[in-house]
Scaffold this active site. Structure first.
Site, mmCIF file in Angstrom:
data_model
loop_
_atom_site.group_PDB
_atom_site.id
_atom_site.type_symbol
_atom_site.label_atom_id
_atom_site.label_comp_id
_atom_site.label_asym_id
_atom_site.label_seq_id
_atom_site.Cartn_x
_atom_site.Cartn_y
_atom_site.Cartn_z
ATOM 1 N N ASP A 1 -17.492 -10.606 17.296
ATOM 2 C CA ASP A 1 -18.489 -10.782 16.227
ATOM 3 C C ASP A 1 -18.486 -12.191 15.644
ATOM 4 O O ASP A 1 -18.812 -12.388 14.471
ATOM 5 C CB ASP A 1 -18.260 -9.776 15.078
ATOM 6 C CG ASP A 1 -18.210 -8.355 15.555
ATOM 7 O OD1 ASP A 1 -19.036 -7.994 16.399
ATOM 8 O OD2 ASP A 1 -17.336 -7.596 15.090
ATOM 9 N N HIS B 1 -24.536 -8.357 20.276
ATOM 10 C CA HIS B 1 -24.789 -9.771 20.036
ATOM 11 C C HIS B 1 -26.108 -9.864 19.286
ATOM 12 O O HIS B 1 -27.142 -9.456 19.806
ATOM 13 C CB HIS B 1 -24.920 -10.539 21.353
ATOM 14 C CG HIS B 1 -23.633 -10.661 22.099
ATOM 15 N ND1 HIS B 1 -23.512 -11.355 23.261
ATOM 16 C CD2 HIS B 1 -22.406 -10.197 21.815
ATOM 17 C CE1 HIS B 1 -22.263 -11.298 23.681
ATOM 18 N NE2 HIS B 1 -21.577 -10.584 22.820
HETATM 19 P P1 GDP Z 1 -21.424 -11.795 18.586
HETATM 20 O O1 GDP Z 1 -21.139 -10.435 19.112
HETATM 21 O O2 GDP Z 1 -20.265 -12.732 18.722
HETATM 22 O O3 GDP Z 1 -22.680 -12.382 19.138
HETATM 23 O O4 GDP Z 1 -21.633 -11.655 17.019
HETATM 24 P P2 GDP Z 1 -22.470 -10.570 16.197
HETATM 25 O O5 GDP Z 1 -23.882 -10.652 16.569
HETATM 26 O O6 GDP Z 1 -21.802 -9.244 16.251
HETATM 27 O O7 GDP Z 1 -22.232 -11.067 14.718
HETATM 28 C C1 GDP Z 1 -22.615 -12.299 14.261
HETATM 29 C C2 GDP Z 1 -23.582 -12.105 13.091
HETATM 30 O O8 GDP Z 1 -23.651 -13.277 12.337
HETATM 31 C C3 GDP Z 1 -25.003 -11.832 13.529
HETATM 32 O O9 GDP Z 1 -25.604 -10.969 12.596
HETATM 33 C C4 GDP Z 1 -25.681 -13.199 13.470
HETATM 34 O O10 GDP Z 1 -27.076 -13.137 13.245
HETATM 35 C C5 GDP Z 1 -24.987 -13.797 12.297
HETATM 36 N N1 GDP Z 1 -24.799 -15.239 12.344
HETATM 37 C C6 GDP Z 1 -24.431 -15.999 13.422
HETATM 38 N N2 GDP Z 1 -24.250 -17.275 13.022
HETATM 39 C C7 GDP Z 1 -24.488 -17.304 11.695
HETATM 40 C C8 GDP Z 1 -24.427 -18.332 10.691
HETATM 41 O O11 GDP Z 1 -24.079 -19.471 10.950
HETATM 42 N N3 GDP Z 1 -24.705 -17.962 9.396
HETATM 43 C C9 GDP Z 1 -25.068 -16.701 9.048
HETATM 44 N N4 GDP Z 1 -25.314 -16.433 7.774
HETATM 45 N N5 GDP Z 1 -25.121 -15.701 9.971
HETATM 46 C C10 GDP Z 1 -24.843 -16.016 11.257
#
Ligand code: GDP
Length: 425
Positions: free
Chosen positions: A13, A41
């Site tokens: 995440d 993701h």
């Molecule tokens: P992944 O599985 O590694 O792709 O991560 P997830 O999607 O589970 O969780 C990352 C969350 O953080 C998602 O809801 C993204 O939209 C959000 N996100 C990613 N980068 C940023 C950021 O720089 N700032 C904010 N506020 N949210 C972010």
């Protein structure tokens, strides 16, 4: 950019999907090489907001070939449902832009059932599984008790192979768990309803990758979860059941001879962890709730509130080493805006001794965090696009992390949207 892996450094995440979505502009092929639909993701771009579970995050870019490699847990049911949802949101998925490895093993209907039954049996000792069948799937894969996606092209052989597996698996379902056994009719329905729909996308993706390599195309390897969930290097037994490390990318993608030129490790500006297992710097109470809310830390697959805490330097340095990271993308720095003091876990205390090294899993439960507070910043940074425009406190925080983990932070993400990024090259 030549070949590159985008991997998680922590518990998952971290925002890998967001980074893959950003960087796919520079790649011809995006390949998922491990894991299944057990994580999410999240990608936000001009087409909307998407929670991808199994599909590679390059499906939004025209001309990019997306591959589900042999290392993934290929669940035809969930994949087909996810494909339909993405198509409904206006994204074209065709056998040209989405290809499934004929050597990917299929997650079978009983894998999800077994996952659920075993978590129920474990009760308060449960692993915190997402119950997507991933652990039973990989256990069976390594016992050679699944079928390969390419077997769908040999229907008669497939049916007898599945019948043999079912007979064997029913012994466990009925004998160990007292559950209903599966029937041939159920398997036939599953083939009709899901497998037949994904079949047109199945091909020899190893050849596609080899041709891409020979043609000088650039390949992006997309990982799921993070280093601390790696089956061999993570917080056993609270890991996932596959290798989340960049080192596995050549094997799981279908291009075992691949050389990976760059490994971008994604780190969140604070820590989160879904599910069970030791989480040394976990915060509780109101402080935790505020951070969870600010970062919208609820699981993309399950909606479960994520456990939160300050950035854990010990775990992050370990994850960086394990991944062989060449550069770091630090995400969600914007979430920390407005905090007076920002805590960071700089060391662990184990049996009264300060430690820099990430401990053996069984010793983690005894580790206590050593916290250092950094000055926060009191303004919104989500519109910042240049490093120099970040408040001095934010730069000091990022620079400290960079030095402490020994890897260059090339990207600082300040929002979930594609362009909310500071690139430091
Ligand atoms: P992944 O599985 O590694 O792709 O991560 P997830 O999607 O589970 O969780 C990352 C969350 O953080 C998602 O809801 C993204 O939209 C959000 N996100 C990613 N980068 C940023 C950021 O720089 N700032 C904010 N506020 N949210 C972010």
């Amino acid at each position: 950019m030549s070949n590159c892996a985008i991997v998680g450094i922590n518990w998952g995440d971290e925002g890998k999907g967001r980074m893959v979505d950003l960087l796919t502009e520079n790649f011809d092929v995006v390949v998922r090489y491990q894991g299944g639909g057990n994580a999410g993701h999240t990608v936000i771009n001009e087409y909307g907001k998407f929670a991808l579970h199994l599909l590679p995050s390059g499906i939004f870019r025209e001309g990019v070939v997306n591959i589900l490699g042999n290392g993934v847990a290929l669940d035809p049911q969930n994949l087909w449902l996810e494909m339909q949802e993405v198509i409904r949101q206006g994204i074209a998925l065709t056998p040209d832009n989405l290809k499934i490895s004929d050597r990917a093993s299929l997650l079978l209907p009983w894998h999800r059932a077994l996952d659920e039954l075993e978590e129920m049996r474990l009760a308060d000792k449960k692993y915190g599984s997402t119950k997507q069948g991933i652990a039973p799937f990989y256990a069976d894969k390594y016992q050679k008790k699944t079928v390969l996606a390419g077997e769908l092209f040999y229907p008669q052989k497939l049916k007898s192979h599945l019948a043999e597996l079912m007979e064997w698996k029913n012994l466990t379902l009925a004998g160990v768990y007292g559950a209903e056994p599966y029937t041939v009719e159920q398997l036939n329905e599953w083939i009709e309803a899901y497998c037949e729909n994904v079949k047109p996308y199945i091909c020899d993706t190893g050849k596609v990758l080899k041709d891409a390599q020979h043609g000088g195309k650039s390949i992006l390897f997309e990982a799921q979860l993070g280093a601390l969930r790696d089956l061999d290097y993570g917080i056993h037994p609270y890991t996932t059941s596959s290798n989340t490390t960049a080192a596995y990318a050549p094997i799981g993608s279908g291009l075992p001879s691949a050389k990976i030129d760059a490994v971008i490790g994604v780190v969140k500006a604070y820590s989160t962890c879904v599910g069970e297992g030791p989480f040394v710097c976990e915060m509780f109470g109101e402080e935790a709730e505020m951070l969870r809310k600010a970062g919208a830390e609820y699981g993309a697959k399950t909606g479960r509130p994520r456990r939160v805490g300050p950035l854990d330097i010990v775990a992050t340095r370990y994850g960086t080493e394990v991944q062989g990271t060449t550069e770091i993308a630090l995400t969600k720095l914007d979430v920390l805006s407005g905090m007076e003091k920002i805590p960071v876990c700089t060391h662990y205390l184990v049996n009264g001794e300060e430690m820099d090294e990430f401990p053996f899993p069984a010793a983690l439960a005894d580790a206590k965090p050593v916290i250092r507070d950094f000055d926060g910043w009191q303004c919104d940074i989500s519109g910042v696009r240049n490093w120099e425009e970040l408040p001095a406190e934010a730069r000091a925080y990022v620079s400290f992390i960079e030095e402490a983990i020994g890897c260059r932070i090339s990207y600082v993400s300040v929002g979930p949207e594609r362009d909310s990024i500071i690139i430091r090259k």
